[in-house]
Write a protein that holds these residues in place. Structure first.
Motif, short mmCIF file in Angstrom:
data_model
loop_
_atom_site.label_atom_id
_atom_site.label_comp_id
_atom_site.label_asym_id
_atom_site.label_seq_id
_atom_site.Cartn_x
_atom_site.Cartn_y
_atom_site.Cartn_z
N GLU A 25 38.83 51.57 42.03
CA GLU A 25 38.93 52.32 40.34
C GLU A 25 38.19 50.71 40.30
OE1 GLU A 25 42.48 54.68 40.53
OE2 GLU A 25 42.98 52.80 40.96
N LEU A 26 38.51 49.69 40.81
CA LEU A 26 37.61 48.96 39.79
C LEU A 26 36.65 48.35 40.20
CD1 LEU A 26 38.08 45.87 38.44
CD2 LEU A 26 37.68 44.83 41.05
N LEU A 27 35.79 49.06 40.97
CA LEU A 27 34.56 49.01 40.76
C LEU A 27 33.53 49.74 40.51
CD1 LEU A 27 34.28 47.99 44.97
CD2 LEU A 27 33.61 46.12 43.17
N TYR A 28 34.87 51.29 39.89
CA TYR A 28 33.55 52.24 39.62
C TYR A 28 34.32 51.84 38.06
CZ TYR A 28 33.60 56.28 36.21
OH TYR A 28 33.36 57.56 35.48
N GLN A 29 35.06 51.14 37.74
CA GLN A 29 34.96 50.59 35.67
C GLN A 29 33.51 49.96 35.59
OE1 GLN A 29 38.85 50.24 34.10
NE2 GLN A 29 38.02 49.16 32.35
N LEU A 30 33.96 48.61 35.82
CA LEU A 30 32.78 48.05 36.27
C LEU A 30 31.51 48.19 36.30
CD1 LEU A 30 34.12 44.69 38.76
CD2 LEU A 30 34.24 43.97 36.33
N SER A 31 30.63 49.42 36.87
CA SER A 31 29.84 50.06 37.35
C SER A 31 29.48 50.65 36.39
CB SER A 31 30.21 50.51 38.57
OG SER A 31 28.59 50.98 38.95
N ASP A 32 30.29 51.60 35.89
CA ASP A 32 30.57 52.52 34.80
C ASP A 32 30.39 51.80 33.21
OD1 ASP A 32 30.06 55.76 34.27
OD2 ASP A 32 31.65 54.63 32.73
N SER A 33 30.96 50.89 32.97
CA SER A 33 30.70 49.73 32.09
C SER A 33 30.06 49.70 31.67
CB SER A 33 32.19 49.14 31.89
OG SER A 33 32.29 47.96 33.28
N GLY A 34 28.97 49.30 32.68
CA GLY A 34 27.68 47.84 32.66
C GLY A 34 28.01 46.10 32.54
N ALA A 35 29.44 46.00 33.16
CA ALA A 35 29.86 44.86 32.92
C ALA A 35 29.18 43.82 33.36
CB ALA A 35 31.13 45.01 33.41
N ALA A 36 29.12 42.89 32.67
CA ALA A 36 27.75 41.60 32.79
C ALA A 36 28.43 40.24 33.46
CB ALA A 36 27.13 40.92 31.78
N LEU A 37 30.05 40.01 33.26
CA LEU A 37 30.95 39.11 33.40
C LEU A 37 32.36 39.66 33.40
CD1 LEU A 37 29.86 35.59 31.99
CD2 LEU A 37 32.80 36.68 32.22
N VAL A 38 33.05 39.12 34.76
CA VAL A 38 35.02 39.64 34.83
C VAL A 38 35.47 38.44 34.49
CG1 VAL A 38 36.00 40.27 36.42
CG2 VAL A 38 33.39 41.46 36.13
N VAL A 39 36.77 38.29 33.33
CA VAL A 39 37.38 37.34 33.72
C VAL A 39 38.22 37.33 34.31
CG1 VAL A 39 38.35 35.53 32.04
CG2 VAL A 39 36.45 36.68 30.87
N ASP A 40 38.84 36.67 35.56
CA ASP A 40 40.28 36.83 36.20
C ASP A 40 41.46 35.13 35.94
OD1 ASP A 40 39.22 35.58 37.85
OD2 ASP A 40 39.32 36.88 40.00
N LEU A 41 42.16 35.80 36.73
CA LEU A 41 43.54 34.74 36.94
C LEU A 41 42.43 33.81 37.67
CD1 LEU A 41 46.14 34.20 35.48
CD2 LEU A 41 46.92 34.81 38.10
N ASP A 42 42.09 33.66 38.62
CA ASP A 42 41.96 33.22 39.92
C ASP A 42 40.30 33.37 40.86
OD1 ASP A 42 42.40 35.64 41.58
OD2 ASP A 42 45.00 34.71 42.07
N GLY A 43 39.87 34.18 39.99
CA GLY A 43 38.73 34.40 41.40
C GLY A 43 38.41 35.28 42.05
N SER A 44 40.10 35.86 42.21
CA SER A 44 39.56 36.42 43.46
C SER A 44 39.22 38.13 43.13
CB SER A 44 41.50 37.07 43.59
OG SER A 44 42.00 37.65 42.80
N THR A 45 38.53 38.70 42.40
CA THR A 45 38.57 39.62 41.83
C THR A 45 37.05 40.19 42.81
OG1 THR A 45 39.36 39.94 39.07
CG2 THR A 45 37.10 41.67 40.22
N PRO A 46 36.80 41.32 43.07
CA PRO A 46 35.76 41.74 44.09
C PRO A 46 34.58 42.23 42.89
CG PRO A 46 37.57 43.24 44.53
CD PRO A 46 38.46 42.04 43.24
N THR A 47 33.58 41.70 42.77
CA THR A 47 32.20 41.77 42.28
C THR A 47 31.23 41.99 42.39
OG1 THR A 47 32.19 39.90 41.90
CG2 THR A 47 33.99 40.60 39.85
N PRO A 48 30.14 43.35 41.57
CA PRO A 48 28.94 43.45 42.70
C PRO A 48 27.94 42.96 42.01
CG PRO A 48 29.62 44.87 40.94
CD PRO A 48 30.72 43.98 41.20
N GLY A 49 28.16 41.26 42.86
CA GLY A 49 27.36 39.72 42.29
C GLY A 49 27.57 39.59 40.92
N LEU A 50 28.60 40.10 40.02
CA LEU A 50 28.98 39.32 39.07
C LEU A 50 29.14 38.07 38.66
CD1 LEU A 50 30.08 42.64 36.95
CD2 LEU A 50 27.69 41.87 37.21
#
Length: 503
Positions: free
Chosen positions: A98-123
């Protein structure tokens, strides 16, 4: 009580600058333990803005914020807007797919999280626990206008993959202005945030509305009914916003004597219709009014509200907010008169720009300046809106249309019923049959209660409307924004073959 002039009128990117210039030492936002003044908030936002730029964020980019509700969420929200970016809030509880879907669909360029643990597709990821809170110098000014996208709010996905609701700065400024006028917000007001910040209600009602007019916000963190009123007595907010489930939980807390609610002007209730009688009983017990309203993400949160200082009609969600129109139409799109159920449609500057990357879906709900909500409702003779259910929630039994809200109100009138939801279950003979799920007190005798509920239904409902199935759940399932998850309940109804009993 007349609201002050807003701190800004076009976009929220410069709100922190305007507040710091007007009242540098005034309260801005806190979490019950730490409070930031307007000047301190601006300083933190400027630092976060610089961090976003250092990580490559530029005007027009989408920044995904995956943080629990707290000070850092608000800081990076304003920082992203200051950078000219769009924010898509992400529920920290989403599964990886679900997370990866939202990142992809939104075209996110950067992620802000608590501790860097978010699995991201190279963002690139900013982990706020490891980020500086000072020592970054920037002299950049806000770079945004009213037509820029401010928020991409993803729907709860009850009818398929979530869609990104595009809200401009003009949308959220209009919504905050409408809300402040409806609620009489001034710089003296302080909201208590108990709803999640990944939903538009938490952002707009509890943060943007008071801050736009010089007020302040206290973030409660995780909601706990057992300690809620202790927190109210400590931080002394003037209002808070909740959902029916929260009010049901608070009403179920054992009576422990007087509680200090003297600071509260009102509480707000939205996201779903409140069970019949709940809000009146709550107000009688706790001594402050609960104002029920109605809205959806596509309308930037709210479209109607009962007057906080005027006639509040139980069973309704109030009058249209200033600057909005509400109409009821039949299946052919023609307007209907008072008391006639049809689809609720809204119009105003708060209506979304559309669904991201989904022009067909956008055209299906936006036409001639009107938003088709998909909700069923009617206006009473005074123009108050009553929600009768969702178009998709309507149960069709043997060709008869059945609105779940009518049945839910009857069942909720039993004193042992804490919460209730009615859905349709497929049936070979009737097409669908009425299925009711309830939660109840620990000491309730289920068999006796079922008998009483059946008697209530026999007395108040036509035979075809009466539940064929009634089941007790420990708790009703909720979707990420706190609404009862009727899609999940339909699945349970299909899986469960009980006519009455516990699931």
């Amino acid at each position: 009580m007349t609201p002050l002039e807003p701190r800004i009128t076009d976009h929220f990117a410069a709100l922190c600058d305007a507040r710091a210039a007007a009242e540098p030492d005034g309260p801005a936002i806190g979490d019950g333990n730490k409070e930031l003044t307007n000047r301190e908030l601006l300083n933190r936002v400027v630092v976060a803005d610089a961090q976003l730029r250092e990580h490559g964020a530029t005007a027009g980019d989408v920044v995904a914020i995956r943080l629990p509700s707290g000070l850092e969420f608000v800081i990076f929200l304003f920082a992203a807007w200051r950078s000219g970016c769009t924010v898509t809030p992400i529920n920290p509880g989403l599964l990886e797919d679900e997370l990866l879907y939202q990142l992809s669909d939104s075209g996110a360029a950067l992620v802000v999280d608590l501790d860097g643990s978010t699995p991201t597709p190279g963002l690139p990821v900013i982990a706020v626990r490891n980020s500086p809170v000072a020592g970054v110098d920037t002299t950049s000014d806000p770079v945004v206008d009213g037509d820029s996208l401010a928020l991409l709010i993803y729907t709860s996905g009850t009818t398929g993959r979530p869609k990104g609701v595009m809200l401009t700065h003009a949308n959220i400024v209009a919504m905050a202005t409408m809300g402040a006028r409806s609620l009489g917000i001034t710089r003296a007001d302080s909201s208590l945030l108990i709803l999640p910040l990944f939903h538009v209600n938490g952002i707009v009602v509890s943060v943007l509305i008071p801050m736009l007019y010089g007020g302040s916000t206290i973030i409660a963190g995780r909601f706990d009914p057992a300690t809620f009123f202790d927190l109210v007595a400590k931080v002394r907010p003037s209002y808070f916003s909740g959902v029916p489930t929260i009010y049901s939980m608070l009403a179920a807390v054992p009576d422990r004597g007087a509680v200090d609610t003297s600071s509260l002007r009102f509480g707000l209730c939205g996201a779903a219709p409140a069970p019949n009688g709940l809000l009146e009983e709550f107000e009688s017990r706790f001594g402050f009014p609960i104002v029920e309203g109605y809205g959806l993400s596509e309308g930037t949160c709210a479209s109607t509200v009962n007057p906080w200082d005027g006639l509040r009609k139980p069973g309704t969600v109030g009058l249209p907010m200033p600057g909005q129109e509400v109409r009821i139409v039949d299946a052919d799109g023609a307007g209907v008169g008072a008391g006639v159920t049809g689809e609720v449609q809204i119009s105003g500057e708060n209506v979304m720009a559309g669904y991201l990357g989904k022009p067909e879906d956008t055209r299906a709900v936006l036409a001639d300046g009107w938003l088709k909500t998909g909700d069923l409702g009617h206006l009473d003779v005074d123009g108050y809106l009553v929600i009768d259910g969702r178009v998709k929630d309507m149960i069709i039994r043997g060709g008869e249309n059945i609105y779940p809200r009518e049945i839910e109100d009857v069942l909720a009138s039993h004193p042992d019923v804490i919460d209730v939801a009615v859905v349709g279950r497929p049936d070979e003979k009737w097409g669908e049959i009425v299925t009711a799920f309830i939660t109840t007190g620990r000491d309730s005798d289920a068999s006796r209660m079922f008998d009483a509920l059946e008697e209530l239904c026999q007395a108040q409902l036509a035979p075809y409307k009466r539940p064929a199935v009634m089941s007790v759940l420990p708790a009703l399932p909720l979707n990420p924004v706190g609404k009862i998850d009727k899609l999940r309940l339909r699945s349970i109804a299909i899986e469960t073959q009980l006519s009455r009993g516990r699931v």
